[in-house]
Motif scaffolding. Structure first.
Motif, mmCIF file in Angstrom:
data_model
loop_
_atom_site.group_PDB
_atom_site.id
_atom_site.type_symbol
_atom_site.label_atom_id
_atom_site.label_comp_id
_atom_site.label_asym_id
_atom_site.label_seq_id
_atom_site.Cartn_x
_atom_site.Cartn_y
_atom_site.Cartn_z
ATOM 1 N N ARG A 50 0.842 -1.190 0.000
ATOM 2 C CA ARG A 50 0.000 0.000 0.000
ATOM 3 C C ARG A 50 0.881 1.245 0.000
ATOM 4 N NH1 ARG A 50 -3.215 -0.284 5.312
ATOM 5 N NH2 ARG A 50 -1.085 -0.593 6.001
ATOM 6 N N VAL A 51 0.333 2.356 -0.471
ATOM 7 C CA VAL A 51 1.040 3.630 -0.434
ATOM 8 C C VAL A 51 1.418 3.944 1.015
ATOM 9 C CG1 VAL A 51 0.788 6.123 -0.790
ATOM 10 C CG2 VAL A 51 0.040 4.524 -2.570
ATOM 11 N N TYR A 52 0.528 3.697 1.938
ATOM 12 C CA TYR A 52 0.792 3.957 3.353
ATOM 13 C C TYR A 52 2.023 3.181 3.840
ATOM 14 C CZ TYR A 52 0.170 4.133 8.403
ATOM 15 O OH TYR A 52 0.377 4.304 9.753
ATOM 16 N N ASP A 53 2.160 1.929 3.417
ATOM 17 C CA ASP A 53 3.313 1.124 3.831
ATOM 18 C C ASP A 53 4.611 1.698 3.263
ATOM 19 O OD1 ASP A 53 1.619 -0.657 5.201
ATOM 20 O OD2 ASP A 53 1.257 -1.767 3.348
ATOM 21 N N LEU A 54 4.558 2.169 2.027
ATOM 22 C CA LEU A 54 5.724 2.837 1.436
ATOM 23 C C LEU A 54 6.081 4.096 2.225
ATOM 24 C CD1 LEU A 54 4.947 2.521 -2.364
ATOM 25 C CD2 LEU A 54 7.098 1.860 -1.281
ATOM 26 N N ARG A 88 -10.490 2.423 0.511
ATOM 27 C CA ARG A 88 -9.835 3.725 0.627
ATOM 28 C C ARG A 88 -8.393 3.700 0.153
ATOM 29 N NH1 ARG A 88 -10.052 4.544 6.644
ATOM 30 N NH2 ARG A 88 -9.725 2.327 6.454
ATOM 31 N N SER A 89 -7.829 2.525 -0.064
ATOM 32 C CA SER A 89 -6.428 2.453 -0.473
ATOM 33 C C SER A 89 -6.286 1.626 -1.743
ATOM 34 C CB SER A 89 -5.567 1.848 0.645
ATOM 35 O OG SER A 89 -5.827 0.470 0.799
ATOM 36 N N SER A 90 -5.124 1.755 -2.337
ATOM 37 C CA SER A 90 -4.819 0.948 -3.515
ATOM 38 C C SER A 90 -3.559 0.150 -3.228
ATOM 39 C CB SER A 90 -4.626 1.840 -4.743
ATOM 40 O OG SER A 90 -3.604 2.772 -4.521
ATOM 41 N N LEU A 91 -3.343 -0.854 -4.052
ATOM 42 C CA LEU A 91 -2.147 -1.678 -3.944
ATOM 43 C C LEU A 91 -1.208 -1.319 -5.088
ATOM 44 C CD1 LEU A 91 -3.835 -5.095 -3.123
ATOM 45 C CD2 LEU A 91 -2.796 -3.463 -1.529
ATOM 46 N N VAL A 92 0.073 -1.335 -4.803
ATOM 47 C CA VAL A 92 1.089 -0.985 -5.786
ATOM 48 C C VAL A 92 1.960 -2.206 -6.015
ATOM 49 C CG1 VAL A 92 2.997 0.581 -6.324
ATOM 50 C CG2 VAL A 92 1.089 1.387 -4.907
#
Length: 153
Positions: A50-54, A88-92
């Protein structure tokens, strides 16, 4: 007694100089900024993220991370997909082009790091430095004051 302020100064100046050398070489040889290399490396290690994890890994805001992912996506190096667990999130994930550029750039980074770090310190000192920096990083990552990813945009 070690002067911690001087240690901090040395650490920051070394990081800045190493970052600049690596960034310049990656841009010249692969048209890939070091920041994008770091993103690709993290994504490759996790498969999908996830963007948050990055943002947490890079210690930058979610907004800045999202913009960086936008640039990687525009370059065809990553793909975003809907997160089935959280709308609410996307996967990259890496695209084949992202995997290719990462594979091409990795030996360049390793060669520079060998020149500037690996060839300067004996193996035991290098191992000790790696252990010490890992310990300090883990401590910093436990402290909420160091988490910029919480700053949502």
């Amino acid at each position: 007694m070690t002067d911690l302020t001087a240690l901090f100064t040395d650490l920051v100046r070394l990081e800045t100089r190493l970052y600049n050398v690596l960034d310049a070489r990656l841009k010249a040889e692969h048209a890939l900024p070091l920041g994008q290399f770091e993103f690709l490396r993290f994504i490759a290690a996790h498969g999908t993220t996830r963007v948050y994890d990055l943002a947490r890994e890079m210690a930058i805001t979610v907004g800045a991370t999202s913009k960086a992912v936008d640039r990687l996506e525009a370059a065809g190096r990553v793909r975003r997909t809907a997160n089935p667990s959280d709308r609410r999130s996307s996967l990259v994930e890496l695209t084949p082009a992202g995997a290719d550029i990462l594979a091409a750039a990795t030996p360049t980074v390793e060669a520079e790091l060998h020149t500037w770090v690996g060839s300067v310190l004996p193996a035991t000192a290098l191992d000790q430095l790696a252990t010490s920096l890992s310990t300090l990083r883990q401590r910093a990552e436990l402290d909420p004051r160091t988490d910029r990813s919480e700053t949502r945009t």
